[in-house]
Design a protein around this motif. Structure first.
Motif, PDB file in Angstrom:
ATOM      1  N   ASP A 318       0.831  -1.204   0.000  1.00 57.84           N
ATOM      2  CA  ASP A 318       0.000   0.000   0.000  1.00 57.84           C
ATOM      3  C   ASP A 318       0.865   1.252   0.000  1.00 57.84           C
ATOM      4  OD1 ASP A 318      -2.012   1.802   0.108  1.00 57.84           O
ATOM      5  OD2 ASP A 318      -2.960   1.015   1.914  1.00 57.84           O
ATOM      6  N   ALA A 319       1.786   1.338   0.940  1.00 55.32           N
ATOM      7  CA  ALA A 319       2.646   2.522   1.034  1.00 55.32           C
ATOM      8  C   ALA A 319       3.611   2.595  -0.138  1.00 55.32           C
ATOM      9  CB  ALA A 319       3.410   2.503   2.353  1.00 55.32           C
ATOM     10  N   ALA A 320       4.173   1.449  -0.568  1.00 56.73           N
ATOM     11  CA  ALA A 320       5.139   1.456  -1.661  1.00 56.73           C
ATOM     12  C   ALA A 320       4.495   1.886  -2.974  1.00 56.73           C
ATOM     13  CB  ALA A 320       5.768   0.068  -1.808  1.00 56.73           C
ATOM     14  N   LEU A 321       3.296   1.388  -3.259  1.00 61.09           N
ATOM     15  CA  LEU A 321       2.623   1.775  -4.498  1.00 61.09           C
ATOM     16  C   LEU A 321       2.168   3.226  -4.449  1.00 61.09           C
ATOM     17  CD1 LEU A 321       0.528  -1.422  -5.321  1.00 61.09           C
ATOM     18  CD2 LEU A 321       2.809  -0.783  -6.100  1.00 61.09           C
ATOM     19  N   ASP A 337      -6.462  -3.581  -1.244  1.00 63.78           N
ATOM     20  CA  ASP A 337      -7.348  -4.280  -0.310  1.00 63.78           C
ATOM     21  C   ASP A 337      -6.821  -5.705  -0.144  1.00 63.78           C
ATOM     22  OD1 ASP A 337      -9.379  -5.136   1.292  1.00 63.78           O
ATOM     23  OD2 ASP A 337     -10.888  -5.247  -0.298  1.00 63.78           O
ATOM     24  N   LEU A 338      -5.921  -5.879   0.805  1.00 63.64           N
ATOM     25  CA  LEU A 338      -5.301  -7.177   1.050  1.00 63.64           C
ATOM     26  C   LEU A 338      -5.491  -7.568   2.504  1.00 63.64           C
ATOM     27  CD1 LEU A 338      -1.914  -6.763  -0.880  1.00 63.64           C
ATOM     28  CD2 LEU A 338      -3.987  -7.906  -1.667  1.00 63.64           C
ATOM     29  N   PRO A 339      -5.868  -8.821   2.770  1.00 60.67           N
ATOM     30  CA  PRO A 339      -6.051  -9.254   4.160  1.00 60.67           C
ATOM     31  C   PRO A 339      -4.728  -9.426   4.901  1.00 60.67           C
ATOM     32  CG  PRO A 339      -6.355 -11.103   2.665  1.00 60.67           C
ATOM     33  CD  PRO A 339      -6.201  -9.882   1.808  1.00 60.67           C
ATOM     34  N   ALA A 340      -3.648  -9.657   4.155  1.00 59.85           N
ATOM     35  CA  ALA A 340      -2.325  -9.830   4.756  1.00 59.85           C
ATOM     36  C   ALA A 340      -1.293  -9.546   3.675  1.00 59.85           C
ATOM     37  CB  ALA A 340      -2.165 -11.248   5.310  1.00 59.85           C
ATOM     38  N   ILE A 346       6.880 -12.363  -4.120  1.00 58.53           N
ATOM     39  CA  ILE A 346       5.708 -11.967  -4.898  1.00 58.53           C
ATOM     40  C   ILE A 346       5.418 -10.485  -4.698  1.00 58.53           C
ATOM     41  CG2 ILE A 346       3.249 -12.363  -5.216  1.00 58.53           C
ATOM     42  CD1 ILE A 346       5.084 -14.626  -6.197  1.00 58.53           C
ATOM     43  N   GLU A 347       5.606 -10.011  -3.483  1.00 52.64           N
ATOM     44  CA  GLU A 347       5.396  -8.594  -3.190  1.00 52.64           C
ATOM     45  C   GLU A 347       6.356  -7.728  -4.010  1.00 52.64           C
ATOM     46  OE1 GLU A 347       4.070  -6.726   0.988  1.00 52.64           O
ATOM     47  OE2 GLU A 347       6.202  -7.222   0.870  1.00 52.64           O
ATOM     48  N   TRP A 375      -5.899  -6.503  -5.099  1.00 54.02           N
ATOM     49  CA  TRP A 375      -6.771  -7.265  -4.219  1.00 54.02           C
ATOM     50  C   TRP A 375      -6.388  -8.746  -4.295  1.00 54.02           C
ATOM     51  CZ3 TRP A 375      -7.950  -5.702  -9.062  1.00 54.02           C
ATOM     52  CH2 TRP A 375      -8.505  -6.627  -9.960  1.00 54.02           C
ATOM     53  N   GLN A 376      -6.988  -9.524  -3.422  1.00 50.11           N
ATOM     54  CA  GLN A 376      -6.740 -10.959  -3.382  1.00 50.11           C
ATOM     55  C   GLN A 376      -8.030 -11.697  -3.713  1.00 50.11           C
ATOM     56  OE1 GLN A 376      -6.595 -12.909   0.365  1.00 50.11           O
ATOM     57  NE2 GLN A 376      -5.031 -14.396  -0.219  1.00 50.11           N
ATOM     58  N   THR A 377      -7.915 -12.764  -4.517  1.00 48.67           N
ATOM     59  CA  THR A 377      -9.077 -13.587  -4.828  1.00 48.67           C
ATOM     60  C   THR A 377      -8.611 -15.010  -5.110  1.00 48.67           C
ATOM     61  OG1 THR A 377     -10.952 -13.890  -6.345  1.00 48.67           O
ATOM     62  CG2 THR A 377      -8.960 -12.915  -7.271  1.00 48.67           C
TER      63      THR A 377
END
Length: 435
Positions: A318-321, A337-340, A346-347, A375-377
């Motif tokens: 979030d902060a890096a982007l 919007d990521l839960p973790a 990968i990051e 986001w994650q799905t």
């Protein structure tokens, strides 16, 4: 005519085009050839494998069994070629058999240990009954349909016999028969034939679907071998990418910070010499050297950020982007919007992917605004970068998008580009959550 110059094309629905389509005739030809070819392959497989198995008590049994399996692999090459030509199924050739050592017995052992060879044998045995069944069904539908559909024509060419008009469909020992001689009966026969003609292509396609599954499942390389080959290719991409990054870092250091530091050392040396003779000139040179130090530090920070930004390690995507977006030449909104946090590797890939895409937006898109969504799905990390620019981006054109595609593919990721001419452009990246 549409505009007085071009003829209007006649449109036929697929169900009417299918009986005369090239695909139908190719697949029907495949089924016709399957019966004799599979019969020869079945007879060869049964004969050679039975002979080899029966002679296993002697020295000749083992090489005969290996020769039989090798022959099945040869027939498999023919079947793959036939599937490519008639079914348009591109089945990769399995890896050739190679013994660990040179010599006949090493080759024999490699053939007997090869799962591909035994799968070819399974194909040779199981394809024969299926090929005969498919041949019977397809020929019955095809011949009956066209014969009944064209019944009015050949009923007129070959008139009736046995003192009655029409063609006898049935005749018992008493001489009585069923004749189709009235207009209704002839029309009904032709209508039933038309239904069979229209249904035949779809029956044939259903039958050849089974052949496709058998060819790809039994005659192609195993999933493990395909996966190993894919991983080897991905490893090559990763190595090439890492080498290119190292060359870029070396070039940036050599042409940027290193050159500035060398010039700084020379300036400080001159200032030291002038310190007693001309203090004012020495002060000016020290002041210029101070500015060079600041520039060199800034370049080193940018280079370090390009290797792996500290904000990504400390505060996440979030902060890096958001930091990347703030440096973009167009306004960018970021929604994460990521839960973790995903895996560190990968990051990092996600960060550099968005960075590359936003650089493309700044340099090539002509956009007025852009957005980044993360986001994650279903256990996958999804990235989407959208801009309202001129569009026309193509990952197959050898641009930076092609490099991104290769980098994501190396970690089982996917890059999809939707960029029609005139915009907008939407690039979606999918990455595994854990590397």
């Amino acid at each position: 005519m549409d505009d007085g110059s071009r003829p209007r094309r006649l449109f036929l629905p697929p169900v009417l085009r299918a009986p005369v389509a090239g695909r139908t005739w190719r697949e029907f030809g495949y089924l016709l050839l399957s019966a004799p070819i599979s019969a020869v392959l079945f007879a060869y497989a049964i004969a050679t494998i039975s002979l080899g198995a029966g002679l296993l008590i002697t020295f000749l049994g083992v090489p005969l069994l290996a020769a039989g399996l090798a022959g099945c692999r040869g027939f498999g090459a023919l079947e793959r070629a036939r599937a490519r030509g008639l079914l348009r199924v591109d089945v990769a050739d399995p890896a050739p058999v190679r013994g660990r050592k040179s010599g006949l017995m090493s080759w024999v052992g490699a053939v007997l240990k090869s799962g591909v060879s035994w799968r070819h044998l399974v194909y040779a045995i199981t394809h024969f009954p299926w090929a005969v069944s498919a041949f019977t069904v397809s020929v019955t539908f095809w011949v009956s349909g066209w014969a009944m559909f064209s019944y009015p024509l050949w009923q007129w060419v070959f008139p009736g016999h046995l003192d009655q008009p029409g063609i006898a469909l049935y005749d018992d020992t008493g001489g009585n028969g069923i004749y189709l001689d009235s207009p209704f009966e002839i029309g009904a026969t032709s209508a039933v034939g038309l239904v069979l003609v229209l249904a035949s292509p779809w029956v044939i396609r259903g039958l050849t679907c089974v052949d496709r599954l058998m060819v790809t499942g039994l005659l192609g390389p195993s999933r493990l071998a395909s996966r190993v080959s894919e991983l080897e290719s991905d490893r090559g991409v990763v190595v090439d990418t890492a080498a290119a990054d190292l060359r870029r870092i070396e070039r940036d250091l050599h042409d940027g910070a290193q050159a500035r530091l060398v010039a700084l050392a020379m300036d400080l040396g001159l200032a030291k010499e002038k310190l007693t003779e001309d203090p004012e000139a020495a002060a000016r040179m020290v002041d210029e050297a101070h500015g060079e130090v600041k520039t060199a530090l800034r370049e080193l920070r940018e280079l370090a950020r390009g290797i792996h930004p500290a904000v990504l390690t400390d505060r996440g995507l979030d902060a890096a982007l958001s930091a990347i977006a703030s440096r973009c030449t167009v306004p960018v909104t970021v929604e994460v919007d990521l839960p973790a946090r995903p895996a560190a590797a990968i990051e990092g890939i996600a960060y550099f992917t968005v960075s590359e895409l936003l650089q493309n937006v700044s340099k090539h898109s002509g956009a007025r605004r852009a957005s980044v969504d993360v986001w994650q799905t279903d256990g996958r990390l999804m990235l989407q970068v959208t801009d309202d620019g001129r569009g026309g981006a193509d990952s197959a054109a050898g641009s930076g998008l092609a490099g991104l595609t290769e980098r994501l593919d190396a970690v089982d990721g996917i890059l999809a580009v939707d960029s029609p001419a005139g915009g907008p452009t939407t690039v979606t990246a999918e990455l595994p959550w854990r590397g």
